[in-house]
Write an enzyme that holds these catalytic residues in place. Sequence first.
Site, PDB file in Angstrom:
ATOM      1  N   PHE A 116       0.846  -1.189   0.000  1.00 55.69           N
ATOM      2  CA  PHE A 116       0.000   0.000   0.000  1.00 55.69           C
ATOM      3  C   PHE A 116       0.888   1.248   0.000  1.00 55.69           C
ATOM      4  O   PHE A 116       1.808   1.371   0.807  1.00 55.69           O
ATOM      5  CB  PHE A 116      -0.884  -0.014   1.246  1.00 55.69           C
ATOM      6  CG  PHE A 116      -1.891   1.095   1.334  1.00 55.69           C
ATOM      7  CD1 PHE A 116      -3.076   1.022   0.623  1.00 55.69           C
ATOM      8  CD2 PHE A 116      -1.657   2.190   2.132  1.00 55.69           C
ATOM      9  CE1 PHE A 116      -4.018   2.040   0.708  1.00 55.69           C
ATOM     10  CE2 PHE A 116      -2.588   3.209   2.235  1.00 55.69           C
ATOM     11  CZ  PHE A 116      -3.775   3.135   1.519  1.00 55.69           C
ATOM     12  N   ASN A 215      -3.221   1.548  10.772  1.00 59.62           N
ATOM     13  CA  ASN A 215      -3.965   1.987   9.598  1.00 59.62           C
ATOM     14  C   ASN A 215      -4.444   0.710   8.902  1.00 59.62           C
ATOM     15  O   ASN A 215      -3.831   0.248   7.944  1.00 59.62           O
ATOM     16  CB  ASN A 215      -3.086   2.820   8.669  1.00 59.62           C
ATOM     17  CG  ASN A 215      -3.841   3.265   7.420  1.00 59.62           C
ATOM     18  OD1 ASN A 215      -5.066   3.161   7.343  1.00 59.62           O
ATOM     19  ND2 ASN A 215      -3.107   3.744   6.430  1.00 59.62           N
ATOM     20  N   PRO A 216      -5.528   0.117   9.400  1.00 57.11           N
ATOM     21  CA  PRO A 216      -5.956  -1.184   8.885  1.00 57.11           C
ATOM     22  C   PRO A 216      -6.719  -1.033   7.575  1.00 57.11           C
ATOM     23  O   PRO A 216      -7.143   0.074   7.209  1.00 57.11           O
ATOM     24  CB  PRO A 216      -6.891  -1.675   9.991  1.00 57.11           C
ATOM     25  CG  PRO A 216      -7.514  -0.406  10.503  1.00 57.11           C
ATOM     26  CD  PRO A 216      -6.423   0.634  10.442  1.00 57.11           C
TER      27      PRO A 216
END
Length: 307
Positions: A116, A215-216
């Site tokens: 990500f 920050n899932p």
Amino acid sequence: MMISLMPSTPSAAAADTPSAGHPATVELARQHAVEVLTRAAVPSPDVDAELLLGHVLGLGRGAVQAAAITGRVLDAEERTVFAELVERRAAREPLQHITGRAAFRSMELAVGPGVFVPRPETESVVQFAIDALRAVPIPRPIGVDLGTGSGAIALAMATEVPNAAIYATENSVEAFIWARRNFAESGADNATVVFEHLADAFHELDGSVDVVISNPPYVPDDAIPRDPEVRLHDPSAALYGGPDGLDVVRHVSVTAQRLLHRGGTLIIEHGELQGQAIRELLTADGWHAAATHRDLTTRDRTTIAIR
């Protein structure tokens, strides 16, 4: 999302496209790239054009702007490489995948397919963790990042609070490779990253941690992101969090309760419409003083609770 391309006028194309027989200046190449990226609906075509030029020339953005003003000429190889990179960006490949780097606070991180790409809004989220660590009245506070991805959050804490001990976990093989590289490049000897599911992480730290941050993945399964850069290139495991987007948040809540000592701080990044649901979830789990904070765009972004 379908990208609508606006045709340029023949005169503009002829004026902006450098011919094979004549070297192009940085400014002409920049102008042409901005036009191409604008037609492809890239959100910041001028910035991206200058950053791609900087990548090709080994220059910062300010130096690219100076080179444009002074009429610097691109050689044939530079023109060819730049044109290829602009074409990739026009196809909506993330800029960070093309350059291999992502800026985050004071750092530059290695990123690419499988991890990500850290976002600017997360910089304000990690500030809460940094402030909380600095406020701990012991010489060696402990922070944990659950689901570190590229390592952005953990390394920001480690480098900006050098007296803290920072631990991070990641269970995606592809993301862990990038995280391990960034931890090594950072030189932060107070930061540790392990390959482990966040639900099973760091039992040796149970009851001793001061700050847990995560920050899932929080996008609901049926909410497909509009931006091609996100939809086509960010790993699904880092985006989608179950039917309501909160499946991993539930794991974070349980793990953080185990890790934190009483009075410790939990910090969660989430979507702009999820603040109330997360506050209710945390309160039901026994957390205290759950509160949601907005980012610089005034969107709900961070919920904080006390163990």
